[in-house]
Design a protein around this motif. Structure first.
Motif, PDB file in Angstrom:
ATOM      1  N   MET A   1       0.815  -1.253  -0.167  1.00 52.56           N
ATOM      2  CA  MET A   1      -0.137   0.161  -0.137  1.00 52.56           C
ATOM      3  C   MET A   1       0.708   1.347  -0.094  1.00 52.56           C
ATOM      4  O   MET A   1       1.978   1.205   0.574  1.00 52.56           O
ATOM      5  CB  MET A   1      -0.738   0.038   1.310  1.00 52.56           C
ATOM      6  N   ASP A   2       0.260   2.284  -0.493  1.00 52.61           N
ATOM      7  CA  ASP A   2       0.956   3.410  -0.668  1.00 52.61           C
ATOM      8  C   ASP A   2       0.236   4.637   0.518  1.00 52.61           C
ATOM      9  O   ASP A   2       0.917   5.370   1.004  1.00 52.61           O
ATOM     10  CB  ASP A   2       0.868   4.310  -1.836  1.00 52.61           C
ATOM     11  N   GLN A   3      -0.738   4.203   0.972  1.00 54.54           N
ATOM     12  CA  GLN A   3      -1.547   5.133   1.862  1.00 54.54           C
ATOM     13  C   GLN A   3      -1.455   4.373   3.210  1.00 54.54           C
ATOM     14  O   GLN A   3      -0.781   3.383   3.589  1.00 54.54           O
ATOM     15  CB  GLN A   3      -2.876   5.289   1.615  1.00 54.54           C
TER      16      GLN A   3
ATOM     17  N   TRP B   1      -3.822  -0.489   8.319  1.00 56.51           N
ATOM     18  CA  TRP B   1      -4.556  -0.599   9.358  1.00 56.51           C
ATOM     19  C   TRP B   1      -4.625  -2.148   9.794  1.00 56.51           C
ATOM     20  O   TRP B   1      -4.829  -2.773   8.806  1.00 56.51           O
ATOM     21  CB  TRP B   1      -5.772   0.182   9.734  1.00 56.51           C
ATOM     22  N   ILE B   2      -4.144  -2.531  10.921  1.00 53.24           N
ATOM     23  CA  ILE B   2      -4.253  -4.012  11.034  1.00 53.24           C
ATOM     24  C   ILE B   2      -5.326  -4.188  12.681  1.00 53.24           C
ATOM     25  O   ILE B   2      -4.697  -3.442  13.518  1.00 53.24           O
ATOM     26  CB  ILE B   2      -2.972  -4.727  11.463  1.00 53.24           C
ATOM     27  N   THR B   3      -6.272  -4.727  12.364  1.00 52.87           N
ATOM     28  CA  THR B   3      -7.294  -4.999  13.489  1.00 52.87           C
ATOM     29  C   THR B   3      -7.181  -6.452  13.967  1.00 52.87           C
ATOM     30  O   THR B   3      -7.538  -7.559  13.477  1.00 52.87           O
ATOM     31  CB  THR B   3      -8.689  -4.681  13.177  1.00 52.87           C
TER      32      THR B   3
ATOM     33  N   ASN C   1      -6.276  -3.755   5.863  1.00 53.76           N
ATOM     34  CA  ASN C   1      -6.927  -2.998   4.591  1.00 53.76           C
ATOM     35  C   ASN C   1      -6.159  -2.698   3.583  1.00 53.76           C
ATOM     36  O   ASN C   1      -6.183  -1.849   2.680  1.00 53.76           O
ATOM     37  CB  ASN C   1      -7.323  -1.449   5.230  1.00 53.76           C
ATOM     38  N   GLY C   2      -5.402  -3.808   3.509  1.00 56.73           N
ATOM     39  CA  GLY C   2      -4.573  -4.072   2.079  1.00 56.73           C
ATOM     40  C   GLY C   2      -5.373  -4.224   0.838  1.00 56.73           C
ATOM     41  O   GLY C   2      -6.507  -4.068   0.622  1.00 56.73           O
ATOM     42  N   PRO C   3      -4.690  -4.559  -0.299  1.00 52.34           N
ATOM     43  CA  PRO C   3      -5.224  -4.610  -1.667  1.00 52.34           C
ATOM     44  C   PRO C   3      -6.174  -6.008  -1.549  1.00 52.34           C
ATOM     45  O   PRO C   3      -6.975  -6.142  -2.269  1.00 52.34           O
ATOM     46  CB  PRO C   3      -4.001  -5.013  -2.502  1.00 52.34           C
ATOM     47  N   GLY C   4      -6.052  -6.677  -0.763  1.00 52.96           N
ATOM     48  CA  GLY C   4      -6.906  -7.800  -0.535  1.00 52.96           C
ATOM     49  C   GLY C   4      -6.407  -9.347  -0.903  1.00 52.96           C
ATOM     50  O   GLY C   4      -5.405  -9.464  -1.926  1.00 52.96           O
TER      51      GLY C   4
ATOM     52  N   ILE D   1     -10.074 -17.787   5.341  1.00 54.81           N
ATOM     53  CA  ILE D   1      -9.853 -16.348   4.722  1.00 54.81           C
ATOM     54  C   ILE D   1     -11.000 -15.883   4.215  1.00 54.81           C
ATOM     55  O   ILE D   1     -11.784 -16.421   3.605  1.00 54.81           O
ATOM     56  CB  ILE D   1      -8.482 -16.460   3.629  1.00 54.81           C
ATOM     57  N   HIS D   2     -11.365 -14.468   4.239  1.00 57.66           N
ATOM     58  CA  HIS D   2     -12.472 -13.906   4.062  1.00 57.66           C
ATOM     59  C   HIS D   2     -12.053 -12.453   3.545  1.00 57.66           C
ATOM     60  O   HIS D   2     -11.187 -11.766   3.764  1.00 57.66           O
ATOM     61  CB  HIS D   2     -13.876 -13.801   5.040  1.00 57.66           C
ATOM     62  N   GLN D   3     -13.185 -11.976   2.624  1.00 61.84           N
ATOM     63  CA  GLN D   3     -13.053 -10.609   2.264  1.00 61.84           C
ATOM     64  C   GLN D   3     -13.907  -9.614   2.992  1.00 61.84           C
ATOM     65  O   GLN D   3     -15.014  -9.912   3.036  1.00 61.84           O
ATOM     66  CB  GLN D   3     -13.426 -10.415   0.569  1.00 61.84           C
ATOM     67  N   PRO D   4     -13.392  -8.461   3.683  1.00 58.31           N
ATOM     68  CA  PRO D   4     -14.274  -7.837   4.167  1.00 58.31           C
ATOM     69  C   PRO D   4     -15.477  -7.239   3.374  1.00 58.31           C
ATOM     70  O   PRO D   4     -15.543  -7.243   2.273  1.00 58.31           O
ATOM     71  CB  PRO D   4     -13.679  -6.589   4.853  1.00 58.31           C
ATOM     72  N   GLU D   5     -16.625  -6.654   4.039  1.00 62.61           N
ATOM     73  CA  GLU D   5     -17.875  -6.403   3.361  1.00 62.61           C
ATOM     74  C   GLU D   5     -17.560  -5.295   2.142  1.00 62.61           C
ATOM     75  O   GLU D   5     -18.055  -5.047   1.346  1.00 62.61           O
ATOM     76  CB  GLU D   5     -18.811  -5.875   4.189  1.00 62.61           C
ATOM     77  N   GLU D   6     -16.437  -4.447   2.913  1.00 61.54           N
ATOM     78  CA  GLU D   6     -16.133  -3.138   2.015  1.00 61.54           C
ATOM     79  C   GLU D   6     -15.719  -3.263   0.757  1.00 61.54           C
ATOM     80  O   GLU D   6     -15.522  -2.374  -0.267  1.00 61.54           O
ATOM     81  CB  GLU D   6     -15.301  -2.313   2.896  1.00 61.54           C
ATOM     82  N   GLY D   7     -15.140  -4.788   0.653  1.00 74.82           N
ATOM     83  CA  GLY D   7     -14.466  -4.854  -0.730  1.00 74.82           C
ATOM     84  C   GLY D   7     -13.072  -4.719  -0.739  1.00 74.82           C
ATOM     85  O   GLY D   7     -12.417  -5.182  -1.960  1.00 74.82           O
ATOM     86  N   ALA D   8     -12.392  -4.486   0.151  1.00 79.45           N
ATOM     87  CA  ALA D   8     -10.943  -4.282   0.142  1.00 79.45           C
ATOM     88  C   ALA D   8     -10.439  -4.833   1.465  1.00 79.45           C
ATOM     89  O   ALA D   8     -11.152  -4.844   2.592  1.00 79.45           O
ATOM     90  CB  ALA D   8     -10.618  -2.765   0.080  1.00 79.45           C
ATOM     91  N   GLY D   9      -9.143  -5.217   1.336  1.00 79.78           N
ATOM     92  CA  GLY D   9      -8.371  -5.661   2.687  1.00 79.78           C
ATOM     93  C   GLY D   9      -8.634  -7.402   2.748  1.00 79.78           C
ATOM     94  O   GLY D   9      -9.343  -7.958   1.859  1.00 79.78           O
TER      95      GLY D   9
END
Length: 562
Positions: free
Chosen positions: A473-475, A478-480, A497-500, A538-546
């Motif tokens: 990532m460039d921005q 966050w790790i939760t 919240n990486g590229p996924g 492994i799952h993809q969060p609902e927001e579509g990223a990460g």
């Protein structure tokens, strides 16, 4: 007793002996019991019928006796001397008698009453009352306790003898009014008492049990047991006795016969004892045959047991003399085959032991190397501090703590609080590299901090989030880290919240295999420890990223030693 049972329970021979004995005794006991029960039913039915017939005959005899007493009393009441004396006492002007004549008639009446009493041994005393209250009795007659009551009950049915519903000095008693044959005028009352001893003897002829004569209220007036006279009759142990009841024709009395069932069970008991003797004799015969047969069956098993005990002491011997082809012989042959294989494998074991020793030496060397690395890092940290560097000692210190935690022996499971502490060390170490680009937060229920988890469970997942997420990532990254309870299981989640994971084009093997090498190792480790139903996904969060990595393990709380 318990020691005896343990001894019996430890031997197959005794178990089979007990089983064979029970298989013999139980059917014989059932047959004997059913025979006894059915025989008692048949005999009881016959005895009941006989008892009914017997009480009918006894009741008829007693009624005949009561009627005979009535006829005797009636005959006494019409005797010349009785009539003359009673008429004079009732109306001396109409029927005058001199004093001498009165004395003569009294003497004759006394003689008459004595004669009638002696002719009928069951009679105890005879009494005649005139209207003036004067009494004429047989010899040695005791006084009456119930003279007034007798006059009352005699008046209920004039001209008939009435049997009183009570006793007088332990004697049954009856009364009858005396009337003039021509004028019908009442002259007096005649009373007859029955001997209690005579009644007991008369009823004693009833051989089948106890016999009672009671009034309508159940008061016992006469009985085969004199101690029960003048007491209330009670039906006791009705299930153990045969009871018959009949009402008298000539009185208001009830005749009751009571016969205990054990009175007619003697023959059945003798037959039962004989059946039990036959059962025991048969059991002894079967026991002898069973012992002989079981010895033949269990002998090979005993030999096999001794050989197996020797094998436990590493003395391997085969079993000789197997002549049969049954299942036991097959087991013995299988044992011989196993012993041969064990002897063949013993030589190979020595070679395996040599290889094992070399592996142990390699493991010792591998264990020494991390300690050497840890000590070296401590030296570097000291030298960096002396040179004035701040970040290098901090990174070396974090790395040393992580390394010490990873090589500490005897800590396969640690509290979740400890695991999280060293996960924070790992994140702090990477933050020295990524700076403000790396941030993290934790969402953990406080009551779960003491739950035990496998050591270094989170570190590979966090490393995967940094390498495949934050590093790309460039921005701001966050790790939760989340920990919560779901359906009595512990769920640990690491989300970035990486590229996924599903958008990772640089590592095809990571995407196609479903789990990377590090994650696959963690998943395999969890399933080896807790079973197939637990593991990693492994799952993809609902927001579509990460990427969200979820681990599920059972909740284990270990009580600390005092």
């Amino acid at each position: 007793m318990r020691r005896l049972w343990n001894h019996l329970n430890s031997k197959l021979f005794y178990k089979m002996l007990i089983v064979y004995s029970l298989l013999t005794v139980i059917p014989l006991a059932l047959v004997t019991g059913l025979f006894y029960y059915r025989s008692m039913q048949i005999i009881e039915t016959k005895i009941r019928e006989s008892s009914k017939q017997n009480i009918v005959e006894t009741s008829d005899k007693l009624d005949e006796m009561l009627n005979g007493i009535y006829q005797k009393a009636k005959n006494i009441s019409i005797q010349r001397e009785v009539e003359a004396l009673l008429r004079n006492s009732n109306d001396s002007s109409l029927y005058p008698l001199s004093e001498m004549d009165q004395e003569v008639y009294k003497s004759e009446i006394s003689a008459l009453l004595d004669k009638e009493r002696k002719s009928y041994p069951l009679i105890d005393s005879i009494y005649i009352f005139n209207n003036s209250g004067e009494v004429y009795t047989s010899s040695n007659a005791p006084g009456l306790e119930s003279e007034t009551a007798l006059s009352g009950i005699a008046h209920l049915t004039p001209g008939h003898m009435i049997w009183a519903p009570f006793i007088d000095q332990g004697r049954m008693i009856s009364a009858m009014e005396i009337y003039d044959q021509w004028s019908g005028i009442k002259y007096g009352v005649l009373a007859v008492t029955l001997s209690s001893d005579g009644m007991s003897e008369a009823l004693a002829s009833y051989k089948q049990g106890a016999f009672f004569i009671t009034n309508l209220n159940g008061l016992i007036l006469a009985s085969t047991d004199k101690s029960t006279i003048n007491t209330l009759y009670k039906l006791s142990n009705t299930g153990q006795s045969i009871i018959n009841k009949r009402t008298s024709i000539y009185s208001s009395y009830n005749y009751i016969s009571q016969m205990p069932k054990n009175a007619f069970g003697k023959e059945i008991r003798e037959l039962t004892y004989f059946a039990i003797f036959i059962t025991l004799l048969t059991w002894l015969g079967v026991l002898v045959l069973t012992i002989a047969i079981l010895r033949h069956i269990t002998s090979p098993l005993l030999r096999l047991n001794r050989l197996m005990r020797k094998a436990e002491r590493q003395i391997f011997e085969t079993m000789q003399g197997i002549k049969t082809t049954d299942e036991i012989a097959q087991i013995c042959r299988s044992y011989n085959s196993l012993i041969v294989q064990i002897n063949n494998l013993i030589e190979k074991v020595y070679k395996v032991e040599l290889v094992k020793k070399e592996a142990e030496l390699s493991a010792i060397k591998a264990h020494i190397n991390p300690h050497f690395l840890y000590n070296t890092l401590e030296s570097i940290s000291i030298m960096a501090k002396e040179s004035g560097s701040v970040e290098v000692p901090r990174m070396v210190q974090l790395l040393s703590r992580i390394l010490r935690f990873s090589i500490t022996p005897g800590l396969d499971d640690v509290p979740l609080n400890t695991e999280l502490t060293f996960a924070m060390y790992y994140l702090q170490l990477h933050q020295q590299r990524y700076g403000d680009k790396l941030h993290w937060k934790t969402e953990i229920e406080e009551e779960l901090l003491m739950v035990h988890v496998p050591k270094l469970l989170l570190q590979p997942i966090i490393e995967n989030a940094i390498i495949h997420g934050i590093q790309r990532m460039d921005q701001l990254g966050w790790i939760t880290i989340r920990v919560y309870e779901l359906c009595y299981d512990l769920v640990l989640e690491v989300e970035d919240n990486g590229p996924g994971y599903l958008n990772d084009d640089d590592d095809a093997s990571y995407r196609s295999e479903g789990l990377g090498t590090g994650l696959a190792n963690v998943n395999q480790r969890i399933q080896l420890l807790y079973g197939e139903r637990y593991g990693l996904s492994i799952h993809q969060p609902e927001e579509g990223a990460g990427t969200l990595v979820r681990m599920t393990i059972p909740i284990i709380i270990v009580k600390e030693a005092d």
